[in-house]
Design an enzyme around this catalytic site. Structure first.
Site, PDB file in Angstrom:
ATOM      1  N   LYS A  50       0.728  -1.069   0.659  1.00 21.58           N
ATOM      2  CA  LYS A  50      -0.030  -0.213   0.152  1.00 21.58           C
ATOM      3  C   LYS A  50       1.098   1.290   0.002  1.00 21.58           C
ATOM      4  O   LYS A  50       0.324   2.302  -0.792  1.00 21.58           O
ATOM      5  CB  LYS A  50      -1.406   0.122   0.900  1.00 21.58           C
ATOM      6  CG  LYS A  50      -1.634  -0.965   1.296  1.00 21.58           C
ATOM      7  CD  LYS A  50      -3.231  -1.283   2.585  1.00 21.58           C
ATOM      8  CE  LYS A  50      -4.002  -1.866   2.375  1.00 21.58           C
ATOM      9  NZ  LYS A  50      -5.204  -1.749   3.698  1.00 21.58           N
ATOM     10  N   LYS A  69      -6.393  -9.828  -8.675  1.00 27.07           N
ATOM     11  CA  LYS A  69      -8.002  -9.755  -7.576  1.00 27.07           C
ATOM     12  C   LYS A  69      -8.594  -8.774  -7.962  1.00 27.07           C
ATOM     13  O   LYS A  69      -8.558  -7.784  -8.174  1.00 27.07           O
ATOM     14  CB  LYS A  69      -6.985  -8.938  -6.246  1.00 27.07           C
ATOM     15  CG  LYS A  69      -8.628  -9.828  -4.712  1.00 27.07           C
ATOM     16  CD  LYS A  69      -7.711  -9.398  -3.633  1.00 27.07           C
ATOM     17  CE  LYS A  69      -8.423  -9.482  -2.398  1.00 27.07           C
ATOM     18  NZ  LYS A  69      -8.340  -9.550  -1.709  1.00 27.07           N
ATOM     19  N   LYS A 106     -12.466  -2.314  -5.937  1.00 24.63           N
ATOM     20  CA  LYS A 106     -12.877  -1.760  -6.129  1.00 24.63           C
ATOM     21  C   LYS A 106     -12.395  -0.157  -6.350  1.00 24.63           C
ATOM     22  O   LYS A 106     -12.389   0.726  -7.006  1.00 24.63           O
ATOM     23  CB  LYS A 106     -13.682  -1.320  -5.020  1.00 24.63           C
ATOM     24  CG  LYS A 106     -12.847  -0.174  -3.295  1.00 24.63           C
ATOM     25  CD  LYS A 106     -13.050  -0.331  -2.191  1.00 24.63           C
ATOM     26  CE  LYS A 106     -12.412   0.308  -1.370  1.00 24.63           C
ATOM     27  NZ  LYS A 106     -11.282   1.538  -1.799  1.00 24.63           N
TER      28      LYS A 106
END
Length: 341
Positions: free
Chosen positions: A118, A201, A204
């Site tokens: 991240k 994966k 969103k």
């Protein structure tokens, strides 16, 4: 205490960061529904404190928290069977999180692959919360003495950290107070992949809405996305090993198996030899039958946000009947001075 003396209790949570999709449902929520009937007690949480490790617009955070709660309830999580909360209404999560910040080691946190993924090259500019949130995640679980946590396989490392923190706390203070929580990772589609790229994966954050099925999508949209999902030219195999090297085919078969509550081998026994022109309509019909009622109920619930807030407030009261005594005992063990009862 020994591990067997802890009351069987399930805890799990999802960040209310918006965009609830099929991967969240099959990878987590669907199993939450099943587990609420299998254990003595289950607590399911909108982890809004985790969500703010990256910037959230306050109005969006409120909307997304309610929408996630609506998704939980519409999927079958009953506020009468499970305790349903948003994390920030139960302050013991954050209070125990600080204790665990002082138990966890820097080296443990630096090994967390999700932080590396991240933060990327921007690691010096992300929030301290993004670095330290696995200790809060451990507190989320252990403040309930949860014995089992249903998680996707991408969260296994965080569960291992939770176990390490519990073990170190118990060792450092000479107690057997926190359970060594077990992850529950099962099912055909614990990791749902993008409809446009079977190696990625479902997310969103993907710029293409066609890459995912949103839990708010209507029947026509669900059918259209499955019809346009990326596939290959070969027919479906009759056994699972024939899906090796075929990520898009594997993903669609996994989704079918998870929605139908059958194994991949059972799916392939029925559809082996069919091409995707025949299989996609089968998957589309199944997905619409399973998901459209959920999206409809979510819309109904979101039309009355005060009722969602009432459910979450009641859940917080129920949760604190568990968390307050556990935190107080933790403070006693650590040596914090508290008022005499």
């Amino acid at each position: 205490m020994t591990q067997s003396t802890f009351t069987p209790r399930v805890f799990s949570g999802i960040q209310p960061s918006g965009g609830l999709h099929l991967g969240n449902y099959l990878g987590a929520i669907k199993r939450f529904v099943t587990m609420q009937d299998e254990v003595a007690q289950s607590i399911y949480c909108m982890v809004d404190l985790h969500a703010i490790t990256v910037w959230q617009d306050p109005k969006d955070l409120q909307h997304n928290t309610r929408e996630l709660a609506a998704g939980f309830i519409a999927s079958g999580i009953s506020p009468e069977k499970s305790i349903l909360i948003n994390q920030s209404q139960v302050p013991e999560h954050a209070q125990l999180g600080w204790i665990f910040n002082c138990v966890a080691r820097m080296g443990w946190m630096q090994r967390m692959t999700q932080f590396k993924d991240k933060a990327g090259k921007n690691a010096q500019n992300v929030s301290l919360g993004l670095f330290g949130y696995p200790a809060l995640m451990a507190a989320d679980i252990l403040v309930y003495h949860a014995t089992h946590v249903p998680v996707g396989d991408d969260q296994k490392q965080h569960l291992e950290l939770t176990r390490d923190i519990a073990t170190k706390f118990n060792h450092d203070y000479g107690v057997d107070f926190f359970p060594i929580t077990e992850p529950v990772i099962e099912g055909a589609a614990t990791r749902v992949m993008s409809l446009r790229d079977g190696d990625k994966k479902m997310s969103k954050s993907d710029p293409s809405d066609a890459s995912r099925i949103n839990m708010t999508d209507d029947a026509d949209t669900i059918a259209k996305k499955i019809r346009k999902a990326k596939t290959d030219a070969d027919a479906l195999p009759s056994e699972a090993k024939g899906l090796e090297g075929r990520p898009e085919a594997r993903n669609l078969v996994n989704i079918y198996a998870a929605l139908a509550d059958i194994s991949v081998d059972q799916v392939l026994a029925d559809v082996g030899g069919k091409n995707f022109g025949a299989f996609k309509p089968m998957l589309s019909d199944l997905a619409v039958a399973k998901l459209s009622p959920i999206s409809g109920e979510m819309a109904r619930l979101m039309s009355d946000p005060a009722e969602i807030d009432r459910i979450l407030a009641k859940g917080a009261q129920q949760a604190r009947e568990i968390t307050v005594p556990i935190l107080q005992k933790t403070y006693d063990i650590v040596g914090m001075v508290r008022p005499a009862v």
